[in-house]
Design a protein around this motif. Structure first.
Motif, short mmCIF file in Angstrom:
data_model
loop_
_atom_site.label_atom_id
_atom_site.label_comp_id
_atom_site.label_asym_id
_atom_site.label_seq_id
_atom_site.Cartn_x
_atom_site.Cartn_y
_atom_site.Cartn_z
N SER A 1 0.70 17.54 8.74
CA SER A 1 1.68 18.25 7.89
C SER A 1 1.27 18.63 6.97
O SER A 1 1.71 20.01 6.53
N THR A 2 0.42 17.49 6.84
CA THR A 2 -0.88 18.13 5.20
C THR A 2 -1.10 19.40 5.53
O THR A 2 -0.71 21.10 4.68
N LEU B 1 9.33 10.29 2.66
CA LEU B 1 9.13 10.79 2.12
C LEU B 1 8.47 12.25 2.68
O LEU B 1 8.42 13.07 2.09
N LYS B 2 7.86 12.32 4.14
CA LYS B 2 7.95 13.35 4.34
C LYS B 2 8.34 14.76 4.40
O LYS B 2 8.74 15.99 4.30
N ARG B 3 9.72 14.27 5.27
CA ARG B 3 10.90 15.17 4.91
C ARG B 3 11.20 15.27 3.38
O ARG B 3 12.04 17.10 3.42
N ILE B 4 11.22 14.17 2.34
CA ILE B 4 11.90 14.84 1.42
C ILE B 4 10.23 16.13 0.97
O ILE B 4 10.55 17.12 0.23
N LEU B 5 9.33 15.83 1.65
CA LEU B 5 7.83 16.68 1.13
C LEU B 5 8.30 18.25 1.67
O LEU B 5 7.91 18.89 1.21
N ALA B 6 9.09 18.33 2.47
CA ALA B 6 8.99 19.69 3.53
C ALA B 6 10.09 20.16 3.20
O ALA B 6 10.09 21.47 3.58
N HIS B 7 11.38 19.58 2.14
CA HIS B 7 12.57 20.33 1.68
C HIS B 7 11.87 20.70 0.87
O HIS B 7 12.10 21.80 0.38
N PRO C 1 11.32 20.45 8.21
CA PRO C 1 11.65 19.88 8.03
C PRO C 1 11.19 18.17 9.63
O PRO C 1 10.63 17.15 9.47
N ASN C 2 12.31 19.52 10.63
CA ASN C 2 11.85 18.24 12.00
C ASN C 2 10.27 18.30 12.67
O ASN C 2 10.03 17.70 13.44
N TRP D 1 18.36 21.31 -2.44
CA TRP D 1 19.41 20.68 -2.52
C TRP D 1 19.08 19.48 -1.58
O TRP D 1 19.43 18.35 -1.48
N LEU D 2 18.39 19.71 -0.43
CA LEU D 2 18.38 18.94 1.09
C LEU D 2 17.16 17.92 0.44
O LEU D 2 17.74 17.10 0.95
N SER D 3 16.33 18.71 0.32
CA SER D 3 15.78 17.62 -0.39
C SER D 3 15.82 16.13 -1.10
O SER D 3 15.78 15.10 -0.69
N LEU D 4 17.18 16.44 -1.69
CA LEU D 4 17.97 15.09 -2.76
C LEU D 4 18.33 14.05 -1.62
O LEU D 4 18.06 13.24 -2.65
N VAL D 5 18.29 14.00 -0.47
CA VAL D 5 19.70 13.24 0.29
C VAL D 5 18.64 12.55 1.41
O VAL D 5 19.00 11.92 2.01
#
Lengths: 785, 472
Positions: free
Chosen positions: A239-240, A293-299, A229-230, A285-289
């Motif tokens: 990232s893609t 957009l990119k961090r959601i995808l990363a999680h 995520p970082n 779990w971590l994606s929920l919080v």
């Protein structure tokens, strides 16, 4: 084959040139490289489908048994096609995304180098070559993540990613070397044959652990998941490519590749299944919080990678099949979603999912791509994602402890469905939107990627029969030793896994609708992250730096006396160890030989000791120098007493000269001052005394051991015969040891010249070098606290 | 009379005398001197290369010319040539001392050539001292006298201390065996390595070599001296003078160490201490030369791993590593010398924006640091890989793991430097760095060499194996 790997590196060097020449056509021209490679690899499809494994050996480090051998089987081909296929869209996309960036050429250079390393990684049949490419992907990804180097966060993320994957890489190298020790080869093909040796080797557990560490860091498995995520600080095309489609799958690839070598044991399952499950849940779990957009995808990517590891850990035919399908589906929809997120960011200037909405009408093409990907991610029939999810559920149901694993898989499935929709649907159809500017569809190079990738996901889902026979089955075959018939998944009617699928879809929908409210509640749990592995990483770095500072301040104070104390203490410790191990009895050494000491010897020793103490304690330079001279003269007398008159003569001369020399020098210096505290002096005294004691003991020991030399006899017998001289001392001085005498004379002469030049220097005092001889503080480590 | 037997030594001696003559005549002309040094050292490389196949044992067996020594003499000559290449304008050394400077580095190289051929403890000792004394003076020559003299004195005092311990060790060895000839020692010590006193003699004798190699506990001078000496002198210290230390320790340990399980333990402790202390200290550094100094200490630790295997493959890996160290350290210092154009010390932050100010130098710095960190496919990785494999063969599993943890720590601080060069933007305006065409060619060639020798090391490995083949 080697050309296919190397071409990326070569073109990487040429990329800046291409960018300068091509200008607006950059994306389309650079895209030719991956598409060409894609076609090249696709041409092997038939042969691979027929069950062939192609080997391309090239000589490299033959004497070490290391060849640059490549292999192309189902697994490699699947990855190679994924790498080159998605690479094509990333090339097209980057030209639009980074248009006008001054370092675009360098970017493409690094991108091509990365692609080439990734290809090398999935094609290598030799562990050392594989490791080399593995590290190359880390290094090139470092450059790519840090590309937007203006921001401190990007620099930090790049460093973190490389440190974590670098650590894993080293673990991997250790594992490979151990495997070579256990099985005698670095070639994977040979290791597969010798896998029984490996599984029974005492090193097996260590190998598994190290391989897992390597794979876990690369594929962002718990507890190393935090770097991914970082790393979202990277430009979106990066990232893609790296963090959705290819590089993070490197660890999964490695585990799949090595599963015929190492897998199938209880230990393998016991490590991989929990690792994969925990990662899957953590990511979901971590994606929920997240709102970015990119961090959601990363999680969610972390979660998906966890699912892959879980499936490989089970190691059955069905689970590996599920893994391959899931992996392909994930690569397609996640790549597409990342590209969409990048477009949205590019057009609206924000990636905050809560602020986005109503984009559907403004950017219809992007919206289509996003929808296709989100549906595949949710696992809606007939997308490939549906198939992947079905197979995942099936494996957890028939496999090990289904009571535990199946609910976990469903939970993850819910998160993938819901969060996929948050990224792919919400920005386009949500009612509210807070952003600036007039968003519209970007240039074709940018939207073609998401749309086509989404279409491919749909097509593969519709016609999965050919896909299975061409790609999936060969890939599964290369992960399993004795593969039986691998059935093409077909419609089974209403059964448990379909029910689970429907459940996760429904719950995912609910998650999507209630996301804002839910996130608010979940955010209260955020502080838990303070105790997570990411904090552990920060703490470890802080601790390391603090420890480093301390030890540096201790050892490298810049003070010479501290340096010498360290050296002396080490020497004393060594000597003491040697003496203790020698089991010498002190009474033998000291007491019994006490009788040999003559009175005048004792007197000289007493004078010597007194003079030494006076030297150390003297308040003025003059006294110290004179006392030192006395010490030297006493030593010379000792030489004299033990029948070494020539050495004694030299010593007398040297002592006289050096006293004069010291006088000349020291008298020009200021008076002695006390710089040290009494505690420091006590420490110095302790060190000095212990060094003296140990040395004395050592000399005593050595003298007991030394045999009596017969040199005196030799001289007495041979001085007349060989040197024609009757005076033995004369003969020794000028004949037998003539060169010694010459040396002694030379030493005297040099010393005399030294004194002369010093005296001469003193006669013109005005030529003192500018500046103080010692500039204040000692120059040590200026470590700021 | 086979003149080529001592060709490189005699030639270097004459060259050094020439510069001494110029210095005595008092007509220094830095341009002319540099050109002369460049030509002389260039011819020296050719001479050393043509003397590669010489083989003899001379002067009552105290001096040995064999493939091992000749390979190192070639490496030393190449190192000297490279150093002279970057000594065009040694700003931090006064005009009037320039020819002294050249004389001293030629003398020092000569001493190290003698050192790698030494076959007798006293030969080793004398050549070690000769090279050290040249270095003491070179370090003190810095224009900023307070820095140079302070560094010189620290260097000197730690050095003579190490020498004293070494002499003491030699005395013990002599007392136990009645010989100081390495060949004879090899025979005499057979089966005696278990005796604590023999071990003590060997370890104390090692202290001189450890000092040269910048190994624990004789490493403390390194950062202060690297910081205090002129950049070019530091480059010579780091890149070239380590070579001779490695050769000497190899020859000595190969001769006396067989069957010394305790010796291995002692070396193991020194190795772990060196790399750990060196790497940890480097983390906190801001002065680039100090940082590279600590990295030298850490590398001495890795070198010791190869030495303590007491096996031919371990020795060969050390010879290969010597070559690798020469190239990577020199490249790093080439960048230091060129970026710090006025000869001052370089702070890491001063590297900011280097990739725009001079892409070639930034590239050279990055590759050399990645190589020092052991990232494939650079020569540094191959060297470490060979050492680790050799150690694994001997079952030093824990040691290799510790070394790998250290490699990771080192990766951290090398990355901080690379980050500064590539990712940081400079504060305020800094113009491009003027880099002459020959320097660009040199830097590019070095980068190419590091990658090529890393990816295709076979020829060099073959030479290394052949060279250690002559060791007992």
């Amino acid at each position: 084959m080697i050309v296919a790997v190397v071409v990326g590196f070569v073109l990487g060097l040429l990329a800046p040139l291409v960018v300068r020449v091509a200008r607006n056509g950059t994306g389309w021209i650079t895209g030719l490289v991956p598409i060409g490679l894609f076609a090249y690899f696709a041409s092997f499809l038939n042969r691979i489908q027929a069950g062939e494994t192609l080997f391309f050996p090239y000589p490299w480090l033959s004497p070490l048994g290391i060849g640059l051998s490549f292999r192309l089987d189902g697994l490699s081909l699947l990855f190679a096609l994924l790498i080159t296929g998605i690479g094509t869209f990333v090339c097209l996309y980057s030209a639009g995304y980074l248009a006008g960036h001054p370092d675009l050429g360098k970017f493409y250079g690094a991108l091509f180098a990365f692609m080439a390393s990734m290809l090398g990684l999935v094609l290598s049949d030799n562990l050392v070559a594989l490791f080399v490419f593995w590290e190359l992907t880390s290094v090139t990804s470092y450059l790519l993540i840090g590309f937007d180097s203006e921001r401190e966060a990007a620099r930090r993320a790049a460093l973190q990613a490389l440190l974590v994957t670098g650590a894993g890489g080293l673990a991997l190298l250790a594992a490979f070397v151990l495997m070579q020790q256990a099985a005698g080869s670095f070639e994977i093909a040979i290791l597969v044959e010798r896998s029984p040796d490996l599984r029974t080797s005492p090193l097996y557990a260590a190998i598994i652990f190290l391989v897992l560490t390597g794979a876990a860091t690369k594929s962002a498995q718990f507890p190393f998941h935090f770097w991914l995520p970082n790393a979202m600080e990277a430009p979106t095309p990066v990232s893609t490519y790296l963090h959705a489609a290819t590089m993070v799958k490197g660890g999964v690839y490695l585990l799949a590749r090595l599963s015929p070598v190492l897998g199938g044991t209880d230990l393998w399952r016991d490590w991989l299944i929990p690792l994969g499950t925990v990662t899957m849940l953590t990511g979901a779990w971590l994606s929920l919080v997240q709102v970015d957009l990119k961090r959601i995808l990363a999680h969610t990517t972390v979660g998906a990678l966890g699912a892959c590891v879980l499936l490989i850990g089970m190691g059955t035919q069905g689970s590996l099949q599920a893994c391959m399908v899931f992996l392909l589906a994930h690569g397609l929809y996640k790549g597409s979603l990342f590209l969409v997120a990048g477009i949205v960011d590019h057009e609206t200037g924000t990636r905050n999912a809560a602020d986005l909405g109503r984009l559907g009408r403004a950017m219809p093409l992007t919206c289509i791509g996003a929808l296709l990907a989100a549906l595949s991610s949710a696992g809606v029939y007939p997308f490939l994602g549906f198939l992947g999810k079905e197979l995942l559920y099936e494996s957890t149901l028939v496999g090990f402890t289904p009571v535990l694993l199946a609910p976990c898989a469903v939970a993850a499935g819910i998160a993938f469905a819901g969060m996929g929709a948050v990224v792919g649907v919400r920005p386009f159809f949500s009612a509210q939107g807070r952003f600036s500017g007039q968003p519209h569809d970007p240039s074709p190079g940018m939207w073609v990627g998401p749309v086509l990738l989404g279409m491919v996901g749909l097509l593969f889902g519709l016609f999965h029969g050919p896909l299975h026979s061409a790609l999936i089955t060969p890939a599964v075959r290369s992960c399993i030793l004795q593969a039986g018939d691998i059935p093409t998944p077909s419609w089974h009617g209403l059964d448990v896994k379909l029910a689970l699928s429907a459940l996760s879809l429904l719950m995912g929908g609910a998650l999507y609708w209630k996301w804002s409210a839910l996130r608010g509640r979940l955010c209260r749990w955020r502080n838990v992250g303070r105790y997570g592995p990411a904090a552990g990483y920060d703490h470890a770095l802080c601790l390391l730096e603090a420890f480093a500072r301390r030890q540096t301040r201790f050892f490298q104070s810049g003070r010479l006396n501290v340096y010498l104390i360290i050296v002396i203490c080490t020497a004393v410790a060594l000597l003491a160890c040697a003496l203790v191990r020698d089991n010498i009895s002190f009474s033998d050494l000291v007491l019994q030989r006490w009788a040999d000491v003559k009175t005048y010897e004792a007197v000289i020793a007493a004078i010597l000791l007194t003079a030494t103490v006076v030297t150390v304690r003297a308040q003025s330079m003059l006294v110290a120098v004179v006392a030192l001279g006395v010490v030297g003269y006493c030593v010379a007398v000792v030489y004299l007493l033990f029948s070494a008159p020539d050495v004694a003569m030299t010593q007398f001369a040297i002592e006289t000269l050096s006293v004069i020399l010291l006088m000349v020098v020291l008298l020009r210096l200021p008076r002695l001052r006390t710089f040290s505290t009494s505690r420091q002096r006590l420490r110095d005294a302790l060190v000095a005394v212990s060094a003296g004691l140990i040395t004395t003991l050592l000399v005593l020991v050595v003298t007991t051991q030394a045999r009596n030399p017969k040199l005196a006899d030799f001289y007495a017998r041979n001085s007349l015969v060989l040197a024609k001289g009757r005076n033995v001392v004369n003969v020794i001085l000028v004949d037998f040891r003539g060169f010694d005498t010459l040396g002694e004379i030379t030493v005297l002469a040099v010393a005399a010249i030294g004194v002369y030049s010093l005296v001469k220097l003193g006669s013109h005092r005005d030529r003192i070098p500018e500046g103080p001889p010692f500039g204040g503080e000692a120059r040590g480590d200026d470590v700021s606290p | 009379m086979r003149w080529m037997l001592l060709g490189p030594e005699v030639y270097t001696f004459l060259a050094a005398l020439g510069f001494l003559g110029i210095s005595l005549a008092g007509r220094p002309n830095s341009g002319r001197d540099h050109l002369a040094a460049l030509c002389l050292s260039g011819v020296g490389v050719l001479l050393a290369a043509s003397a590669l196949s010489e083989d003899a044992i001379l002067f009552s067996e105290v001096y040995r010319v064999d493939l091992f020594s000749q390979v190192f003499k070639l490496l030393l000559s190449v190192g000297l040539f490279l150093i002279v290449c970057i000594c065009g304008e040694v700003r931090e050394i006064r005009e009037e001392n320039r020819s002294d400077f050249f004389a001293l580095i030629f003398f020092c190289t000569l001493a190290m050539m003698l050192l790698v051929s030494g076959n007798h403890l006293l030969t080793l000792y004398l050549s070690l001292e000769l090279s050290s004394y040249s270095l003491y003076v070179l370090v003190s020559l810095r224009r900023a006298r307070d820095m140079g003299v302070e560094a010189g004195i620290k260097f000197f005092l730690v050095g003579i201390f190490a020498s004293a311990l070494m002499l003491f060790g030699m005395a013990v060895l002599y007392a136990m065996t009645r010989t100081m000839n390495l060949n004879a020692l090899n025979g005499a010590l057979h089966g005696m390595m278990g005796q604590p006193l023999v071990l003590l003699g060997v370890v104390l004798t090692l202290s001189g070599f450890l000092f040269k190699l910048a190994c624990f506990p004789f490493h403390l001078w390194v950062p202060d001296v690297y910081q205090g000496a002129a950049n070019e002198v530091t480059a010579y210290l780091a890149a070239v003078s380590k070579l001779a230390g490695m050769a000497a320790i190899l020859r000595f340990v190969a001769s006396v160490g067989q069957g010394g399980a305790d010796l291995v333990q002692v070396l193991l402790v020194f190795s772990v201490a060196s790399m750990t202390l060196g790497n940890l200290a480097a983390i906190t550094q801001q002065d680039l030369k100090r940082l590279l100094g600590y990295s030298t200490v850490a590398h001495a630790g890795y070198v010791l791993i190869g030495v303590l295997t007491l096996s031919a493959s371990g020795y060969a890996s050390v010879v290969f590593y010597a070559l690798a160290l020469l190239v990577m350290k020199f490249t790093a210092f080439l960048v230091v010398v060129k970026v710090a154009g006025n000869g001052t010390n370089l702070h890491i932050n001063q590297l900011a924006g280097l990739h725009r100010r001079s892409p070639v130098l930034a590239m050279a710095l990055m590759v050399s640091l990645f190589s020092l960190a052991g990232i494939p496919p650079t020569v540094g990785f191959t060297g470490k890989f060979l050492i680790f494999v050799a150690a694994m063969e001997k079952g030093h599993f824990a040691l290799v793991l510790i070394a790998m943890a250290n490699v990771l720590i080192s990766l951290y601080y090398y990355l901080l430097v690379i980050k500064a060069a590539y990712l940081l933007e400079p504060e305020g305006e800094t113009g491009p760095i003027a880099v002459s065409a020959p320097t660009k060619v040199l830097a590019t060639a070095l980068v190419g060499a590091m990658v090529l020798a890393g990816f295709y090391p076979y020829p060099f490995m073959e030479i290394a194996q052949a060279a250690v083949g002559v060791l007992p």
